[in-house]
Each structure stands twice: as C-alpha cells, then as structure tokens.
Write a protein that holds these residues in place. Sequence first.
Motif, PDB file in Angstrom:
ATOM      1  N   GLU A 112     -25.102  45.125  32.846  1.00 30.26           N
ATOM      2  CA  GLU A 112     -25.211  46.290  31.945  1.00 30.26           C
ATOM      3  C   GLU A 112     -26.642  46.797  31.896  1.00 30.26           C
ATOM      4  O   GLU A 112     -26.885  48.016  31.856  1.00 30.26           O
ATOM      5  CB  GLU A 112     -24.727  45.906  30.550  1.00 30.26           C
ATOM      6  N   HIS A 113     -27.592  45.883  31.887  1.00 28.68           N
ATOM      7  CA  HIS A 113     -28.998  46.286  31.852  1.00 28.68           C
ATOM      8  C   HIS A 113     -29.428  46.946  33.157  1.00 28.68           C
ATOM      9  O   HIS A 113     -30.255  47.870  33.154  1.00 28.68           O
ATOM     10  CB  HIS A 113     -29.873  45.069  31.544  1.00 28.68           C
ATOM     11  N   THR A 136     -31.884  49.993  26.339  1.00 29.31           N
ATOM     12  CA  THR A 136     -32.071  48.549  26.330  1.00 29.31           C
ATOM     13  C   THR A 136     -31.879  48.050  27.756  1.00 29.31           C
ATOM     14  O   THR A 136     -30.755  48.037  28.274  1.00 29.31           O
ATOM     15  CB  THR A 136     -31.066  47.866  25.389  1.00 29.31           C
ATOM     16  N   LEU A 137     -32.970  47.649  28.405  1.00 28.44           N
ATOM     17  CA  LEU A 137     -32.928  47.206  29.791  1.00 28.44           C
ATOM     18  C   LEU A 137     -33.030  45.689  29.894  1.00 28.44           C
ATOM     19  O   LEU A 137     -33.071  45.136  30.990  1.00 28.44           O
ATOM     20  CB  LEU A 137     -34.065  47.853  30.582  1.00 28.44           C
ATOM     21  N   GLY A 138     -33.086  45.026  28.748  1.00 28.83           N
ATOM     22  CA  GLY A 138     -33.179  43.577  28.682  1.00 28.83           C
ATOM     23  C   GLY A 138     -33.485  43.196  27.246  1.00 28.83           C
ATOM     24  O   GLY A 138     -33.868  44.050  26.437  1.00 28.83           O
ATOM     25  N   ALA A 139     -33.340  41.934  26.923  1.00 34.01           N
ATOM     26  CA  ALA A 139     -33.591  41.485  25.549  1.00 34.01           C
ATOM     27  C   ALA A 139     -35.014  41.798  25.102  1.00 34.01           C
ATOM     28  O   ALA A 139     -35.271  42.028  23.924  1.00 34.01           O
ATOM     29  CB  ALA A 139     -33.313  39.990  25.435  1.00 34.01           C
ATOM     30  N   TYR A 140     -35.951  41.827  26.057  1.00 31.56           N
ATOM     31  CA  TYR A 140     -37.355  42.101  25.733  1.00 31.56           C
ATOM     32  C   TYR A 140     -37.874  43.286  26.540  1.00 31.56           C
ATOM     33  O   TYR A 140     -39.029  43.321  26.966  1.00 31.56           O
ATOM     34  CB  TYR A 140     -38.199  40.846  25.977  1.00 31.56           C
ATOM     35  N   ASP A 141     -36.982  44.263  26.755  1.00 28.10           N
ATOM     36  CA  ASP A 141     -37.359  45.490  27.466  1.00 28.10           C
ATOM     37  C   ASP A 141     -36.605  46.650  26.832  1.00 28.10           C
ATOM     38  O   ASP A 141     -35.579  47.097  27.318  1.00 28.10           O
ATOM     39  CB  ASP A 141     -37.023  45.355  28.955  1.00 28.10           C
ATOM     40  N   ILE A 142     -37.122  47.131  25.695  1.00 30.77           N
ATOM     41  CA  ILE A 142     -36.496  48.207  24.926  1.00 30.77           C
ATOM     42  C   ILE A 142     -37.383  49.444  25.054  1.00 30.77           C
ATOM     43  O   ILE A 142     -38.470  49.497  24.490  1.00 30.77           O
ATOM     44  CB  ILE A 142     -36.342  47.841  23.438  1.00 30.77           C
ATOM     45  N   ARG A 143     -36.917  50.437  25.796  1.00 31.16           N
ATOM     46  CA  ARG A 143     -37.750  51.605  26.094  1.00 31.16           C
ATOM     47  C   ARG A 143     -37.299  52.830  25.310  1.00 31.16           C
ATOM     48  O   ARG A 143     -36.093  53.056  25.143  1.00 31.16           O
ATOM     49  CB  ARG A 143     -37.709  51.903  27.597  1.00 31.16           C
TER      50      ARG A 143
END
Length: 494
Positions: free
Chosen positions: A21-22, A235-242
Amino acid sequence: MKSDSVILEIRKKEQTIKDLEHILALLSWDQETGMPGAAASGRARQMGLIQDQLTEHLRDERWPHWLEVLQSIQNIEVQRWGQLLQRRYREYQLLPPDFMTRFVESSSMARDSWLKSREADDFGLFAPDLKQLVFLLKERCECLGYEDEPYDALLDLYEPGMKASVLEKLFDQLQKELSSLIDKAIRPFEHTDCFSGNRIPIDIQKKISLRVLQDMGYDFKAGRLDYSVHPFTSTLGAYDIRVTTAFDENDFFNGLFSTIHEGGHGLYEQNLPPQWHGTVVSEACSLGFHESQSRLWENIIGRSRPFCLYLKNLINQEMPDLDVHEDRMFHQMNKVERSLIRVDADEMTYNLHIILRFRLERALINGEIQVENLPELWNQELFNLLGLKNESDRLGVLQDIHWSCGDMGYFPTYTLGNMFSAQIWKQVKHDIHDVDQLIEKGQFQEIQCWLKDHVHSRAALLTSTEMMHELSGSDPDTSFFIDYLKDKQRQLNG
C-alpha cells in the motif's frame, strides 16, 4: 501457543500488505508532485501491478482460519483487530479478483484526463474516463451490498456504518442553519487587507509554513513538505508522512491554511500507536475523524484571534518593516462570502459546497442522473445553494480531483470533520483552561499532547461514534459546530 504463532503469521502478512500500500502511495505521490505527463499510461500499469499483488495477499486462503483464531482470544483490542481485518477480507472476497486492478488503472488514467480537461475547461475530455469509473463504482456497490441504496456502500468505505439517509438529515439541518447565519455574516469589510497592499514573497511564505508545521509538532525526521496543484497528505511508511501545499504570492492565506490543514492530517498519521504499526488498527477510525484533525488545526486554531498574534510575530520576524494589522487579519481570514471554489470557501459556505457534491454523486451512483448531465446539474445546484451562476467547467464540475480518483463517498467526510472538530474542541477548552494564551505564544505542545492521548493513540480501536461518545459524551451533533460559528461571529462583531 497456537494463537501466538497465528498472530505472528498475521502480523507478517499485514506488514507485507502495508508495504505494498505504501508503494502504491509513493507512486501516487510522485504522480502528483513530479511525474512527467507522458508517463501516465506507464504509471497506471505499474500501479495495477502492485494492486495485483495486494489482491493476492488479501485473498489468501488462510484468512478464515486466522480470523477465527483472533476472535477466540479474550482481549478487546485483539478482537477489534479481528473485526477490522474481517471487514477488509470480506471486501476482497466479495469483489472479483481483478476488480481493484481495473479500478486502480482506470483512476490513474482518469487523473490524467481530468488534468487535461481542467486545463482546456472542457468536461467532455474527462467524461469518458469518469463514466468508466462510475461504472466500476456501481459494480463495487453491487458486490459489497447495501441495505437501502447503492451509495451507502461507498460511504461505508470512508465512514464505516454511515448511511446517506442519516447524512441527508444532518445536511438538511445544516443547510437551514447555515443559510440564516450566512445572510447575517456577509457584509462589506473596509480595509480588510491586513498587509496594506503588500505581498508576502513565496520564499518567505515557505519559511513561515515550515515554522508553523514545526511549532504544531510535525516531525520533519518522519516527513517533509512538498508542493502540488491540489494539496494532500500521503502515508508512505510508518515514519514517512508527507504533506504538500500550494503557494500564491497574491494570496498568503491560501498557502498557509493549506499547509496547516495538511499538517493536521500529518500529525494524526505520525502519532498513531507504534505498537500497532503495520496493521489495520494503526489507522484513523474514519475519514471524518481524520478530517476533524485537519479542520481543528486549520480553522478552529488557525483562524482564531489568538493565532493572529502568533502569526503576526512570525511574519515580522521575516519582514520587520511590514505593518501587519492583527485585527484586520482576524477579519480577513474569517470573511464570509459566496464563492465558486470549495477550497477557497470560508467556514460557513464551505459545507454548502460539500452538500452540493454529496447530492450529485449520490444521485449518480444511485442511477438517477448521468455523467453527461453533471455540468448543468452542478450549476443548477450551485445556484440553489449559494445563489451563484457559473459557466466554466474548470471553476465548476472540474475543480476537484476526487472524482478522477474514484473517491465518491469521500466528500461528506469533510463536513463530518467540521462537526467532529467543534465537538472535540469544546472538550479541549474544558481540559486546557489557558488554551488561548498558549496559541498566542505558539506553544501548541499541550494541545498536541491532548490530541495524541485522546484521539491519535486510539487509532481504529473505536468507531467514530464510539470516539465521539468517549470524547464528548454524545453522538455526532451539528449543534456544536453551529454554536462555534455563532461564537466566531460574535467575536467578529465585537
């Protein structure tokens, strides 16, 4: 021990699904921020390929056994996890195996034709792709099933359990209340330009936006700010929110409030419970609740009088010689006027724009109107709701990206978010007595901690109705939002 091993298997499978999904989100983010126009067909194929893999994982034959094990575990959170997974698994079992691939490819192509159609101010260029998406959405409704009407199946994807008949009552009530408020609130303001005709250069707007996001608590180690035609959060990952925004040298507040709005979304995503990362639990309980966070920051905090003092100080740090009128700023950012464009609308008229879209897409999905008639029907409904005339497709039916993405059923969550935000804010003010003083100083940490503890950390463990009961002791209610708007007008008139 058996249940422990099953949980490990599920967590591994869910993490794979989340990663796919990411990847899809990353391809979409690139499509909006930097992809060359000629790459549209190739991107659609790539996204379809990833969706194929997603579908395969979500149709795994082991899901029924896994879900049965989760439901047997006597733990409330684990059982809620199982319910959320059951909902997701059910959707992919009811849809044809190739449906989501067809849908992703069609929406990717539709996004490209929407851009071209918008640029040419010609709905006809977009209509064929929109017809295909509407066909697919109707197929989705029939596969998923519904009790009352097809549109309910789409609403449920974004606001679980919501019905069009419930929204109709809420929106009719809102329309009646808002029409009266708008008539009283619209009046000419003299000297509303708080910058006395001066412009804020784009480079300074960017600096101020970055500073506001930082003060709000947005973590730049786990996110970034980019620029797009239509601002959004990915949301491209748990610690990649753009987050993205758009700036206009002639309209400082447009870019600022886009940044704050997306920052509210970003804060929600960055503060979801880490122990549930990689699962369906570590998601917002609904899109309406997600929107409540962006609206709370953008409107309730960002358009407040205390925020004006904070913002004035930020501007003067970058432009010491600029004479910023704080009172004029408060009036300027809260001016009520009927306008054509949803994203530029004030807090009062904005919800009428949403009601317009709700009525049209509901009728479209329920088979009561046809795609070809949308421009004419749009302009009729615009006149009925806002008393405005429009002859441009670009400024009318083509102004939003949502339908090109197949996101019908999404628009109502914006107004639900406005309602939820006012209900939440009443409790915030009860719990944080000096909240206005904190906003004036740009000290948002206590507000953000409250939201993290009471909203973000709860993630999808509760439904939106359960969340609202926990936060305010009542069901979602339009009266909180109307009271908030009336109080804002009293401040403006004082």
